[in-house]
Write a protein that holds these residues in place. Structure first.
Motif, PDB file in Angstrom:
ATOM      1  N   TYR A  59       0.826  -1.210   0.000  1.00 55.71           N
ATOM      2  CA  TYR A  59       0.000   0.000   0.000  1.00 55.71           C
ATOM      3  C   TYR A  59       0.860   1.259   0.000  1.00 55.71           C
ATOM      4  N   ALA A  60       1.924   1.277   0.785  1.00 59.24           N
ATOM      5  CA  ALA A  60       2.819   2.437   0.813  1.00 59.24           C
ATOM      6  C   ALA A  60       3.463   2.647  -0.559  1.00 59.24           C
ATOM      7  N   LEU A  61       3.903   1.550  -1.178  1.00 56.87           N
ATOM      8  CA  LEU A  61       4.535   1.644  -2.502  1.00 56.87           C
ATOM      9  C   LEU A  61       3.519   2.031  -3.566  1.00 56.87           C
ATOM     10  N   TYR A  62       2.309   1.500  -3.469  1.00 54.74           N
ATOM     11  CA  TYR A  62       1.253   1.870  -4.416  1.00 54.74           C
ATOM     12  C   TYR A  62       1.011   3.372  -4.375  1.00 54.74           C
ATOM     13  N   LEU A  63       0.811   3.918  -3.186  1.00 56.47           N
ATOM     14  CA  LEU A  63       0.508   5.342  -3.078  1.00 56.47           C
ATOM     15  C   LEU A  63       1.687   6.202  -3.537  1.00 56.47           C
ATOM     16  N   LYS A  64       2.908   5.786  -3.202  1.00 55.62           N
ATOM     17  CA  LYS A  64       4.080   6.541  -3.655  1.00 55.62           C
ATOM     18  C   LYS A  64       4.192   6.493  -5.181  1.00 55.62           C
ATOM     19  N   THR A  65       3.948   5.330  -5.756  1.00 52.63           N
ATOM     20  CA  THR A  65       4.021   5.190  -7.214  1.00 52.63           C
ATOM     21  C   THR A  65       2.973   6.062  -7.886  1.00 52.63           C
ATOM     22  N   LYS A  66       1.745   6.084  -7.350  1.00 51.17           N
ATOM     23  CA  LYS A  66       0.693   6.950  -7.913  1.00 51.17           C
ATOM     24  C   LYS A  66       1.049   8.429  -7.725  1.00 51.17           C
ATOM     25  N   ASN A  67       1.596   8.778  -6.576  1.00 54.20           N
ATOM     26  CA  ASN A  67       2.020  10.161  -6.338  1.00 54.20           C
ATOM     27  C   ASN A  67       3.038  10.588  -7.394  1.00 54.20           C
ATOM     28  N   PHE A  68       4.035   9.749  -7.621  1.00 53.99           N
ATOM     29  CA  PHE A  68       5.052  10.077  -8.625  1.00 53.99           C
ATOM     30  C   PHE A  68       4.437  10.090 -10.024  1.00 53.99           C
ATOM     31  N   HIS A  69       3.537   9.191 -10.307  1.00 57.82           N
ATOM     32  CA  HIS A  69       2.819   9.158 -11.589  1.00 57.82           C
ATOM     33  C   HIS A  69       2.096  10.492 -11.824  1.00 57.82           C
ATOM     34  N   TRP A  70       1.435  10.999 -10.796  1.00 59.56           N
ATOM     35  CA  TRP A  70       0.684  12.253 -10.921  1.00 59.56           C
ATOM     36  C   TRP A  70       1.592  13.474 -11.052  1.00 59.56           C
ATOM     37  N   HIS A  71       2.817  13.383 -10.511  1.00 55.30           N
ATOM     38  CA  HIS A  71       3.670  14.564 -10.439  1.00 55.30           C
ATOM     39  C   HIS A  71       4.937  14.504 -11.289  1.00 55.30           C
ATOM     40  N   VAL A  72       5.095  13.464 -12.095  1.00 52.54           N
ATOM     41  CA  VAL A  72       6.289  13.385 -12.934  1.00 52.54           C
ATOM     42  C   VAL A  72       6.236  14.490 -13.986  1.00 52.54           C
ATOM     43  N   ASP A 115       2.052   4.229 -13.898  1.00 54.45           N
ATOM     44  CA  ASP A 115       0.639   3.840 -13.817  1.00 54.45           C
ATOM     45  C   ASP A 115       0.491   2.317 -13.932  1.00 54.45           C
ATOM     46  N   ASP A 116       1.214   1.719 -14.865  1.00 51.19           N
ATOM     47  CA  ASP A 116       1.191   0.261 -15.012  1.00 51.19           C
ATOM     48  C   ASP A 116       1.690  -0.431 -13.743  1.00 51.19           C
ATOM     49  N   GLN A 117       2.786   0.096 -13.186  1.00 53.84           N
ATOM     50  CA  GLN A 117       3.344  -0.522 -11.994  1.00 53.84           C
ATOM     51  C   GLN A 117       2.405  -0.368 -10.797  1.00 53.84           C
ATOM     52  N   ALA A 118       1.775   0.796 -10.658  1.00 49.94           N
ATOM     53  CA  ALA A 118       0.836   1.005  -9.549  1.00 49.94           C
ATOM     54  C   ALA A 118      -0.327   0.023  -9.644  1.00 49.94           C
ATOM     55  N   ALA A 119      -0.835  -0.190 -10.841  1.00 46.57           N
ATOM     56  CA  ALA A 119      -1.944  -1.129 -11.023  1.00 46.57           C
ATOM     57  C   ALA A 119      -1.524  -2.548 -10.639  1.00 46.57           C
ATOM     58  N   GLN A 120      -0.310  -2.930 -10.993  1.00 40.56           N
ATOM     59  CA  GLN A 120       0.188  -4.260 -10.654  1.00 40.56           C
ATOM     60  C   GLN A 120       0.324  -4.412  -9.141  1.00 40.56           C
ATOM     61  N   ILE A 121       0.839  -3.390  -8.478  1.00 40.12           N
ATOM     62  CA  ILE A 121       1.008  -3.429  -7.020  1.00 40.12           C
ATOM     63  C   ILE A 121      -0.354  -3.527  -6.334  1.00 40.12           C
ATOM     64  N   LEU A 122      -1.303  -2.722  -6.778  1.00 40.96           N
ATOM     65  CA  LEU A 122      -2.632  -2.744  -6.174  1.00 40.96           C
ATOM     66  C   LEU A 122      -3.297  -4.110  -6.348  1.00 40.96           C
ATOM     67  N   ALA A 123      -3.091  -4.739  -7.495  1.00 36.20           N
ATOM     68  CA  ALA A 123      -3.692  -6.055  -7.755  1.00 36.20           C
ATOM     69  C   ALA A 123      -3.186  -7.110  -6.773  1.00 36.20           C
TER      70      ALA A 123
END
Length: 169
Positions: free
Chosen positions: A38-51, A64-72
């Motif tokens: 969950y921590a990695l998912y949120l960090k990955t989405k944060n970076f996705h939104w702010h890159v 975005d692809d990596q965040a989806a994989q982590i959440l799954a």
């Protein structure tokens, strides 16, 4: 050892042939890895939104692809905890108490730093998954031992992709 909620509440008691004390150590390791997911998912989405920058599109899509994989993976981990007769995370506070992946609340993070941080965090997640593997094998929990291999491979692949994307051409 104090009984767990699942042991004292008949509604949450899941049948299993695994020893209760052994499954607690597996559940603890699974819940720690779940918190890190969950921590990695949120960090990955944060970076996705702010890159930002010249590789915006590539990095934006990669994250975005990596965040989806982590959440799954989170649902599979939580369901494995329940299948062993234990209970799983209940809140953001529970996640924060168990996570080893450090949050990043900085207002701006450069793309190269994002990739490096996510790579390192995925490797930390690999370490957590190896702890799950060790606990599962000690408990003779073949199902957890087998499924964690896939999660480990996915995290290693994410780290590899992040490494390759960060290389200077």
């Amino acid at each position: 050892m104090e009984p767990t909620v699942a042991e004292t509440n008949p509604a949450l008691k899941t049948p299993t042939d695994l020893a209760r004390n052994d499954t607690r150590s597996v559940a603890d390791a699974l819940n720690a890895s779940l918190a890190d997911c969950y921590a990695l998912y949120l960090k990955t989405k944060n970076f996705h939104w702010h890159v930002s920058g010249p590789h915006f599109r590539d990095y934006h899509l990669l994250m975005d692809d990596q965040a989806a994989q982590i959440l799954a993976v989170t649902d599979a981990i939580a369901e494995r905890v329940r299948k062993t007769g234990n209970t799983t995370l209940r809140s953001i506070g529970d996640i924060s108490r168990r996570q080893s992946i450090v949050d990043n609340d900085r207002e701006f993070v450069g793309p190269a730093d994002m990739l490096a941080e996510l790579r390192d965090d995925n490797l930390k997640l690999v370490e957590r998954f190896r702890e799950v593997k060790d606990a599962a094998e000690e408990a003779k929990d073949n199902a957890t031992s087998g499924i964690v291999d896939e999660w480990t491979d996915q995290a290693e692949e994410r780290a590899w992709f992040l490494f390759e994307a960060s290389r200077k051409g």
